[in-house]
Every structure is written in C-alpha cells, then in structure tokens.
Design an enzyme around this catalytic site. Structure first.
Site, PDB file in Angstrom:
ATOM      1  N   GLU A   1      45.212  39.677  37.095  1.00 25.22           N
ATOM      2  CA  GLU A   1      46.172  38.732  36.553  1.00 25.22           C
ATOM      3  C   GLU A   1      46.728  37.925  37.713  1.00 25.22           C
ATOM      4  OE1 GLU A   1      47.005  42.120  35.713  1.00 25.22           O
ATOM      5  OE2 GLU A   1      46.292  42.161  33.657  1.00 25.22           O
TER       6      GLU A   1
ATOM      7  N   TYR B   1      40.328  32.670  43.607  1.00 25.89           N
ATOM      8  CA  TYR B   1      39.577  33.442  42.612  1.00 25.89           C
ATOM      9  C   TYR B   1      38.469  32.600  41.987  1.00 25.89           C
ATOM     10  CZ  TYR B   1      43.555  36.567  43.208  1.00 25.89           C
ATOM     11  OH  TYR B   1      44.514  37.385  43.740  1.00 25.89           O
TER      12      TYR B   1
END
Length: 157
Positions: A112, A124
C-alpha cells in the site's frame, strides 16, 4: 557517497535504535521497538537495512521489509533517510527485497502507498507494480487513501 560504500544486511538488535530513529524521521514513528523486535524474530518477515560507514561509525540510512504470506511478499515498509534520497537507494533496496522474495519462491508482491506519495508511486511503477485497488482513508493521520499495488515476481516473468 559511492555505491561501494553502502552495505545491505538483515536487521539485528544492534541496529534497532538507528532504525527506530529513521522510522521517526521518515514516518513520524510508524512502528514501535516491539514491532521491530517481532520482525527480527519472525521467520515470515524479511527486514533489510542499508548502512554506510561514517567517521563516527556505521549509520543506517535505509530499510525495507516484507512479510511472506502464502505465495505473496507483502511489502510493509520502505524508507531512505531524507539526506540520501534521490541517489537510487530506494531502487536498490526494493530490488534486493524482490530478489529475496524470488529466492523464497514467492509469486507476487503487494504493498500500500499513499495516493499523494508520488516519489514512492513512481518507484513502484518503475519496477512494474500496477494499481490493483484503493483503501479509502487508510492513513488515519491524514485521511489519505492508500493505493494497493501488485506485481508478479515469478523468476520467468
């Protein structure tokens, strides 16, 4: 600082105070001392630190952790000291975490990230993570949503 000066190692008790301080700097004290001790003791947790040697001794400048849950590496935390950001250390840390996940025969990675954390989101996405969902008002201090990211990490992918 050159890449030759940094070292990656698994967190041990001797570096706990420095990791706690870095947690306070980066996250305002997200995890407690007991939380980090549990991570060290858990066979399902992998907590990697980045250190650099300084004139006053070894300094922890980054850390990251994942939990091995069934066939998944759930990345729980990733931090680089603000003085060392922008030098590719976050990428190196994430790369090392994912390599260990592959070594453990895990098949995917999840995490998350705050919807406004553009630096982390860019990191990411650079590694091929895709948005898979959203947790509304996940971060209690800010009310910010968390984006759920996912990536396959099979060796042949």
């Amino acid at each position: 600082m050159s890449l030759a000066e940094i070292q990656f190692q698994v967190l041990t008790d001797k570096d706990l105070e420095q990791v706690l301080e870095l947690d306070r700097i980066c996250f305002g004290g997200l995890w407690s001392l007991d939380s980090y001790k549990r991570e060290i003791e858990s066979p399902n947790s992998y907590l990697l630190i980045i250190t650099v040697n300084t004139h006053s001794g070894t300094k922890v400048i980054g850390f990251g952790c994942f939990w091995a849950i069934l066939e998944e590496a759930h990345i729980t935390i990733l931090a680089i000291h603000p003085d060392f950001q922008g030098q590719g250390l976050g990428s190196l840390l994430l790369e090392n975490l994912l390599k260990e996940a592959v070594n453990r025969k895990l098949e995917r990675a999840t995490l998350e990230v705050g919807e406004n954390n553009t630096k982390a989101i860019n990191l990411y996405q650079k590694f091929g993570f895709k948005e898979a969902g959203r947790r509304k008002k996940y971060y209690k201090k800010t009310g910010e949503d968390a984006l759920i990211f996912w990536k396959s990490i099979r060796e042949n992918t």
